[in-house]
Design an enzyme around this catalytic site. Sequence first.
Site, PDB file in Angstrom:
ATOM      1  N   GLU A 381       0.812  -1.204   0.000  1.00  0.00           N
ATOM      2  CA  GLU A 381       0.000   0.000   0.000  1.00  0.00           C
ATOM      3  C   GLU A 381       0.842   1.248   0.000  1.00  0.00           C
ATOM      4  O   GLU A 381       1.862   1.312   0.678  1.00  0.00           O
ATOM      5  CB  GLU A 381      -0.877   0.026   1.239  1.00  0.00           C
ATOM      6  CG  GLU A 381      -2.149  -0.672   0.974  1.00  0.00           C
ATOM      7  CD  GLU A 381      -2.499  -1.544   2.125  1.00  0.00           C
ATOM      8  OE1 GLU A 381      -1.991  -1.301   3.221  1.00  0.00           O
ATOM      9  OE2 GLU A 381      -3.280  -2.465   1.898  1.00  0.00           O
ATOM     10  N   HIS A 464      -1.873  -5.922  11.501  1.00  0.00           N
ATOM     11  CA  HIS A 464      -2.811  -6.967  11.077  1.00  0.00           C
ATOM     12  C   HIS A 464      -2.573  -8.272  11.836  1.00  0.00           C
ATOM     13  O   HIS A 464      -2.229  -9.283  11.228  1.00  0.00           O
ATOM     14  CB  HIS A 464      -2.668  -7.240   9.574  1.00  0.00           C
ATOM     15  CG  HIS A 464      -2.924  -6.060   8.700  1.00  0.00           C
ATOM     16  ND1 HIS A 464      -2.546  -6.003   7.383  1.00  0.00           N
ATOM     17  CD2 HIS A 464      -3.548  -4.876   8.950  1.00  0.00           C
ATOM     18  CE1 HIS A 464      -2.915  -4.845   6.860  1.00  0.00           C
ATOM     19  NE2 HIS A 464      -3.511  -4.130   7.792  1.00  0.00           N
ATOM     20  N   ASN A 502      -5.525  -6.122   3.474  1.00  0.00           N
ATOM     21  CA  ASN A 502      -5.964  -5.665   4.799  1.00  0.00           C
ATOM     22  C   ASN A 502      -7.195  -6.461   5.223  1.00  0.00           C
ATOM     23  O   ASN A 502      -8.057  -6.758   4.414  1.00  0.00           O
ATOM     24  CB  ASN A 502      -6.323  -4.177   4.751  1.00  0.00           C
ATOM     25  CG  ASN A 502      -5.354  -3.415   3.906  1.00  0.00           C
ATOM     26  OD1 ASN A 502      -5.223  -3.704   2.723  1.00  0.00           O
ATOM     27  ND2 ASN A 502      -4.680  -2.478   4.485  1.00  0.00           N
TER      28      ASN A 502
HETATM   29  P1  FAE Z   1     -10.538  -5.296  16.999  1.00  0.00           P
HETATM   30  O1  FAE Z   1     -11.049  -4.380  15.977  1.00  0.00           O
HETATM   31  O2  FAE Z   1      -9.127  -5.154  17.452  1.00  0.00           O
HETATM   32  O3  FAE Z   1     -11.503  -5.157  18.261  1.00  0.00           O
HETATM   33  C1  FAE Z   1     -11.282  -5.794  19.468  1.00  0.00           C
HETATM   34  C2  FAE Z   1     -11.944  -4.966  20.563  1.00  0.00           C
HETATM   35  O4  FAE Z   1     -12.021  -5.756  21.745  1.00  0.00           O
HETATM   36  C3  FAE Z   1     -11.166  -3.705  20.920  1.00  0.00           C
HETATM   37  O5  FAE Z   1     -12.053  -2.621  20.982  1.00  0.00           O
HETATM   38  C4  FAE Z   1     -10.566  -4.026  22.291  1.00  0.00           C
HETATM   39  O6  FAE Z   1     -10.423  -2.885  23.112  1.00  0.00           O
HETATM   40  C5  FAE Z   1     -11.598  -4.981  22.855  1.00  0.00           C
HETATM   41  N1  FAE Z   1     -11.055  -5.941  23.828  1.00  0.00           N
HETATM   42  C6  FAE Z   1      -9.984  -6.734  23.677  1.00  0.00           C
HETATM   43  N2  FAE Z   1      -9.794  -7.518  24.765  1.00  0.00           N
HETATM   44  C7  FAE Z   1     -10.843  -7.204  25.614  1.00  0.00           C
HETATM   45  C8  FAE Z   1     -11.200  -7.657  26.916  1.00  0.00           C
HETATM   46  N3  FAE Z   1     -10.511  -8.606  27.554  1.00  0.00           N
HETATM   47  N4  FAE Z   1     -12.285  -7.105  27.498  1.00  0.00           N
HETATM   48  C9  FAE Z   1     -13.008  -6.145  26.852  1.00  0.00           C
HETATM   49  N5  FAE Z   1     -12.694  -5.672  25.624  1.00  0.00           N
HETATM   50  C10 FAE Z   1     -11.622  -6.202  25.007  1.00  0.00           C
HETATM   51  O7  FAE Z   1     -10.722  -6.815  16.592  1.00  0.00           O
HETATM   52  N6  FAE Z   1      -7.392  -3.250   8.461  1.00  0.00           N
HETATM   53  C11 FAE Z   1      -7.955  -3.034   7.259  1.00  0.00           C
HETATM   54  O8  FAE Z   1      -8.674  -3.892   6.749  1.00  0.00           O
HETATM   55  N7  FAE Z   1      -7.721  -1.851   6.582  1.00  0.00           N
HETATM   56  C12 FAE Z   1      -6.903  -0.891   7.085  1.00  0.00           C
HETATM   57  O9  FAE Z   1      -6.717   0.159   6.473  1.00  0.00           O
HETATM   58  C13 FAE Z   1      -6.271  -1.120   8.335  1.00  0.00           C
HETATM   59  N8  FAE Z   1      -5.424  -0.213   8.863  1.00  0.00           N
HETATM   60  C14 FAE Z   1      -4.973  -0.391  10.146  1.00  0.00           C
HETATM   61  C15 FAE Z   1      -4.234   0.618  10.757  1.00  0.00           C
HETATM   62  C16 FAE Z   1      -3.883   0.517  12.098  1.00  0.00           C
HETATM   63  C17 FAE Z   1      -3.083   1.597  12.743  1.00  0.00           C
HETATM   64  C18 FAE Z   1      -4.283  -0.611  12.853  1.00  0.00           C
HETATM   65  C19 FAE Z   1      -3.949  -0.741  14.308  1.00  0.00           C
HETATM   66  C20 FAE Z   1      -4.997  -1.633  12.250  1.00  0.00           C
HETATM   67  C21 FAE Z   1      -5.343  -1.538  10.901  1.00  0.00           C
HETATM   68  N9  FAE Z   1      -6.105  -2.512  10.279  1.00  0.00           N
HETATM   69  C22 FAE Z   1      -6.601  -2.314   9.026  1.00  0.00           C
HETATM   70  C23 FAE Z   1      -6.425  -3.760  10.965  1.00  0.00           C
HETATM   71  C24 FAE Z   1      -7.868  -3.807  11.478  1.00  0.00           C
HETATM   72  O10 FAE Z   1      -8.178  -2.639  12.192  1.00  0.00           O
HETATM   73  C25 FAE Z   1      -8.007  -5.059  12.354  1.00  0.00           C
HETATM   74  O11 FAE Z   1      -7.747  -6.181  11.537  1.00  0.00           O
HETATM   75  C26 FAE Z   1      -9.397  -5.175  12.935  1.00  0.00           C
HETATM   76  O12 FAE Z   1      -9.699  -4.075  13.749  1.00  0.00           O
HETATM   77  C27 FAE Z   1      -9.517  -6.452  13.742  1.00  0.00           C
HETATM   78  O13 FAE Z   1     -10.862  -6.621  14.066  1.00  0.00           O
HETATM   79  P2  FAE Z   1     -11.274  -7.541  15.270  1.00  0.00           P
HETATM   80  O14 FAE Z   1     -12.742  -7.620  15.319  1.00  0.00           O
HETATM   81  O15 FAE Z   1     -10.496  -8.805  15.199  1.00  0.00           O
END
Ligand code: FAE
Length: 525
Positions: A381, A464, A502
């Site tokens: 990207e 990721h 992503n």
């Molecule tokens: P996630 O979105 O991480 O959500 C998990 C949630 O659970 C969070 O709010 C936590 O605070 C909460 N949590 C965790 N443990 C606990 C607990 N014990 N008790 C209560 N709450 C808890 O999980 N992906 C893309 O497709 N496109 C992009 O452009 C992209 N850019 C990114 C840029 C950055 C800087 C970052 C950090 C990630 C990026 N990603 C991107 C990755 C994407 O955000 C990531 O794959 C998803 O957010 C993962 O989704 P989940 O549902 O697995």
Amino acid sequence: MVALQTAAATGLTRIGLSSAHAAEPPALDNAPAIVVGSGYGGAVAALRLGQAGIRTIVLEMGRLWNSAGPDGKVFCSTTAPDHRSTWFRTRTEAPLATFLWLDLVNKDISPYPGVLDRVRFAHMSVYCGRGVGGGSLVNGGMAVTPLKSYFAEQFPTVDADEMYSTYYPRARSQLGVNPIDPAWFEATDWYRFSRVSRKHAERTGLRTTFVPNVYDFGHMQREEAGTAPKSALAAELLYGNNHGKRSLDKTYLAAAVGTGNVTIHTLERVSAIRLGEGGTYVVQTQRIDNAGNVVETKEYGCGYLFLGGGSVGTTELLLRARETGALPDLDASVGTGWGTNGNVMLGRANHLWDTVGAHQSTVPVMGIDDWANTANPVFAEIAPLPMGLEHWVSLYLAITKNQERATFSYSGGSLALSWTAAQSAVSSAMAKKLFDRINRANATIYRYDLFGGNRAFADDFTYHPLGGCVLGRATDDYGRVKGYSKLYVTDGSLVPGSLGVNPFVTITALAERTMARVLVEDTAP
Ligand code: FAE
């Protein structure tokens, strides 16, 4: 949406339609369904449970990001980070550590439940979002559907035709994915940096492709025209966008709360799960204040438990449950199959005449697609570096086909990850092969001043994190956790370490597929 805003304004840590009208909502310690985490996997589960009429509590360790600070803004920018930026740290930990080898990027801050976390393991750190919306609050919004053939390779037991005809379209539609207007892209100053990188890729004989996004490009065009408040064009992204971005709190979660059946509890971290009476689950939580003090420990009971804490969060909860004997029948594969999606960041130094522009949108919209090169598959990207001045840097996030995988272990109360520096070097070597070609074709060189340690490649962090509870191994083919009933995983821990693009659209689509099946098969009276 109304409920989310009202709750934030009154400082409530419980968000639901009923709480919007009550000064102190009644305690709800039991619910038919509990969802841990409010990222993509959690948000899909919450919405579909709510629509099915099932009263659901979502437990989220981060804040609701919807009330303005003293500067009138909810989030701080990447160029002026403050306490809102980072999860309980005294200094920010941005991916780009330095510029011209100078410590100009990171800033001292006071500890606070900020929106971006960097979870550090021995040789790899994992960036993740904290708050109502999880990663959607901090990510680049790139909404990419993987190549069907690679999806099928990663998920051999999932019906790819059904994914691509039903669940991917459903996910994209609910997430609010939109394309950039190509004519505007060609004309605007704000994407000069992408056009320069495209030119260099084309000169190398490489193909580039537009990448859709959940940032509202109509809003972005109005930002440029001066008719809408600036966010992507005001260096906002990594620590949240004050405008323009369709993060989950504005899409899935707003709709979930709107069903009247879903309540979101914030600043409440799930610390343990165990079996309760009659096949139910007991979920233990710690409620924290803005200083990180535990102000209350609680137990909730539920019939259905959905884990959406992300790759690290969910894997940690399940490993703790297995290793402490709380859920001893969990599969031996829990904790395994983890990968970084081959993430590597790098910068190239351009010639003085190849200016990337002082104006850069924070929202990436283009990638160099060399995934079809079987000798060295990479999707890179073109990333912005908005510093408000011309810096001649082309920045990239490369996604490489790194086949290395690692295992989480849990002992003495803490989580460890077996990932090694040698495993990261596999990603860097693949990125180097591609970018050596680009540098040769354009007579350019790498930048060594951006990531600390005089390195050209930043391969010690990932955006990721994928795996840990892989679909079809730790769970059945629909995310039902093996060894237990009515216990589900819906997040990125299901993905076996690599997607080639992503991940959030895939995580959302897989969660949609799980919910469609579970609500039909598992909730019948
Ligand atoms: P996630 O979105 O991480 O959500 C998990 C949630 O659970 C969070 O709010 C936590 O605070 C909460 N949590 C965790 N443990 C606990 C607990 N014990 N008790 C209560 N709450 C808890 O999980 N992906 C893309 O497709 N496109 C992009 O452009 C992209 N850019 C990114 C840029 C950055 C800087 C970052 C950090 C990630 C990026 N990603 C991107 C990755 C994407 O955000 C990531 O794959 C998803 O957010 C993962 O989704 P989940 O549902 O697995």
